[in-house]
Structure formats: structure tokens, C-alpha cells
Design a protein around this motif. Structure first.
Motif, short mmCIF file in Angstrom:
data_model
loop_
_atom_site.label_atom_id
_atom_site.label_comp_id
_atom_site.label_asym_id
_atom_site.label_seq_id
_atom_site.Cartn_x
_atom_site.Cartn_y
_atom_site.Cartn_z
N GLU A 41 -8.49 2.16 -3.97
CA GLU A 41 -8.18 3.28 -3.05
C GLU A 41 -8.02 2.80 -1.62
N SER A 44 -1.13 8.63 -5.36
CA SER A 44 -1.75 7.41 -4.85
C SER A 44 -2.41 6.62 -5.97
N GLY A 90 0.80 -1.22 0.00
CA GLY A 90 0.00 0.00 0.00
C GLY A 90 0.83 1.27 0.00
N VAL A 91 0.11 2.37 0.08
CA VAL A 91 0.69 3.71 0.08
C VAL A 91 0.32 4.39 1.39
N SER A 116 -6.10 0.72 -0.58
CA SER A 116 -4.69 0.43 -0.30
C SER A 116 -3.93 1.68 0.11
N VAL A 117 -4.64 2.79 0.25
CA VAL A 117 -3.99 4.05 0.65
C VAL A 117 -4.46 4.40 2.06
N ILE A 162 0.33 8.02 3.65
CA ILE A 162 0.42 9.48 3.55
C ILE A 162 0.76 10.07 4.92
N CYS A 221 -1.55 2.85 -7.20
CA CYS A 221 -2.62 1.84 -7.10
C CYS A 221 -2.93 1.26 -8.47
N ARG A 230 -9.54 9.08 -0.05
CA ARG A 230 -9.75 7.79 -0.74
C ARG A 230 -10.87 7.90 -1.77
#
Ligand SMILES: [Zn+2]
Length: 297
Positions: free
Chosen positions: A163, A152, A43-44, A165-166, A46, A156, A188
């Protein structure tokens, strides 16, 4: 689960998303890989920097500070929405977080509350530090939020993630508050919009590459089509039959399955060179898929 992006690929997909990308010093070989795993990635994440000024913030994220060596993330997103790449590989940004959260990210399911710090996030997440004091007062310019959305979405899309995964650092590690000033749920939503090809933030997507596939109604099964059945799918089917020159309707088509629908569908089956029982007017999967009934929502 995925193999991490190469440096070149990262630059390529970010630029393809319409982002301005700055490559900082030796970022392509700058990492903490000697200290632990990098990947598989899931994932990402922030963050906000709790710093001010682009140059100083990028420099801290590249070098780190005493007690926490850099890189402190993969990229820094400044207030103008430019991305400064500072690390490629393992980076010191996520720390220990909640294994239940990681599982939810992998499954792309609803996030549980983060109440454990039992899992190495630096191996699993791309990290992006966004320049903001994190005091709830420092503004988040739209250009910066749009860049978060684009970064993102680009990652992805590349990995085939949604989304979900963020996540924010605060959703990963107990006690963290970043990012502060916008909600991750809202972000997201924007990312989901962009992944659908709609762009985000109410602005047109500059990159029309992800053309949405036309959606057709999947075959509902032959048992669906019986006298008394009522559904907008049947109307949509009838319209397609008429368009194919197979309409045998005196009036309609309408939502209720009738003998006229059966006779029209049989004409379609004959048109496809089906014979006998295969052309009895009851839809089968092959003929249904060929008819391409548009999804009526
Ligand atoms: Zn953070």
C-alpha cells in the motif's frame, strides 16, 4: 520498478477486483508517449478532479484542455465507484514532484514531506482522477472510496507492491491539495487490508483469490532451545509434537524448554528417520520446517 500494464491486463485486473470498468473511446492508444517516457512504473497516484458530473469529468480527463492536453490520467473514478479508462501510457497527471518521495515509494518506506519539484512523475505513476470538487464539502461516497481502494490494490497486487506505493498528488507535488476529503493514510490502511485478503471498509472481499498462506514460525536457530528458555513458540511446538504423536510430556506442553521437550522433539526427529546426532532432540532447520509450528503472533 516495473513494466507498465498493458491495456488488456489493466481491464482484466480491475474487473477481477470486482470493479465496473468503462472503456472510453480510443483510450487503449491514447497517451502522451511522444512527449516523454512511460515507465518503469513505481506507484499509483490519486487525485480529485475539481469538476462535477461524470460525463463532463470523463470528457475533460480524456481531452485535457488548452495548455494541458489529455489524457489527464489513466482512469476516472466516478461517484458510483465506476472506473472510466481514458489513457494508456504517459498521461499528464502527476507533473514534476519530489525525488525523495519517489525514492520512498520505490523503497516502500515512510514518505518525506514533498518540498521539491525535480522529477517527472508522469513517467512513474499510474494516475486516477476521482470526481470531487475538492472544496472539503463535496462528499466522497463509500462506493467511490471503495473503488479507489480496489483500483489501487489491484495494481499493487499485480506488481507485487504494498500500500505504500499509493500516494496522493498532494504528497508528490508541492502546492497540490488533492485528494481532499479523506486521508491517504486511512486509504492506505484500507488498501493494505484488501491486499491481505481481508477486503476493506469492513466489508467482505468479493474476490477470494489471494488466499493468505498459513503462517508458520521460522526456525529460530538451534541455540534458541536451551534450559531456561521461555517462549510461546515452545508451547506451540509442543502442541504440534503431540499432534504428530511425538509428545513425551507428563504435563504440558508449556512455554519453558525442558527435558520433556527435548525427548518429544527427538521422537519427531526419529519419525523423520533422522539418526544419531541428528536426532538429539535439539531442533534443526529441516525438521523444524517440516513440523510447521503455527505462528502464535
Ligand atoms: Zn492532481
Amino acid at each position: 520498478m516495473a513494466r507498465p500494464l498493458s491495456a488488456s491486463k489493466m481491464v482484466e485486473i480491475l474487473r477481477a477486483e470486482g470493479l465496473t470498468v468503462h472503456e472510453v473511446r480510443s483510450w487503449r492508444t491514447h497517451n502522451r508517449n511522444s512527449k516523454g517516457a512511460w515507465g518503469p512504473v513505481n506507484g499509483v497516484m490519486i487525485h480529485h478532479t475539481v469538476t462535477k458530473g461524470t460525463e463532463a469529468s470523463v470528457s475533460i480527463c480524456y481531452n485535457g484542455y488548452s495548455g494541458l492536453p489529455g489524457p489527464l490520467c489513466h482512469g476516472v473514478i466516478d461517484k458510483k465507484g465506476h472506473v472510466h479508462l481514458v489513457g494508456n501510457g504517459r498521461a499528464n497527471h502527476a507533473g514534476l514532484g519530489d525525488s525523495d518521495v519517489l525514492r520512498a515509494v520505490i523503497n516502500e518506506s515512510k514518505l518525506p514531506h514533498d518540498n521539491e519539484a525535480d522529477t517527472d512523475g508522469n513517467a512513474r505513476f499510474y494516475g486516477f482522477e476521482c470526481i470531487n470538487l475538492g472544496d472539503g464539502k463535496d462528499p466522497w461516497p463509500e462506493a467511490q472510496k471503495e473503488a479507489i481502494e480496489k483500483v489501487s490494490a489491484a495494481i499493487c497486487r499485480h506488481h507485487g507492491w504494498s500500500e505504500r506505493s499509493v500516494i496522493g498528488h498532494k504528497e508528490w507535488q508541492p502546492g497540490k491539495t488533492d485528494p481532499r476529503g479523506f486521508t491517504m493514510d486511512g486509504m492506505r490502511k484500507r488498501i493494505a487490508q484488501r491486499l491481505k485478503g481481508g477486503g476493506g471498509g469492513g466489508e467482505p472481499a468479493p474476490d477470494p483469490k489471494p488466499v493468505p498462506k498459513p503462517k508458520f514460525v521460522p526456525f529460530p536457530g538451534s541455540g534458541f532451545f536451551h534450559i531456561g528458555q521461555k517462549s510461546p513458540i515452545i508451547t506451540a511446538m509442543g502442541r504440534r509434537l503431540v499432534a504428530e504423536g511425538c509428545g513425551r510430556y507428563e504435563e504440558g506442553p508449556g512455554p519453558e524448554w525442558t527435558e520433556a521437550d527435548r525427548r518429544s522433539y527427538a521422537a519427531w526427529q526419529h519419525k523423520l528417520h533422522f539418526k544419531g546426532k541428528d536426532a538429539d532432540g535439539i531442533p534443526g532447520k529441516v525438521s523444524w520446517d517440516k513440523l510447521k509450528v503455527p505462528d502464535v503472533g
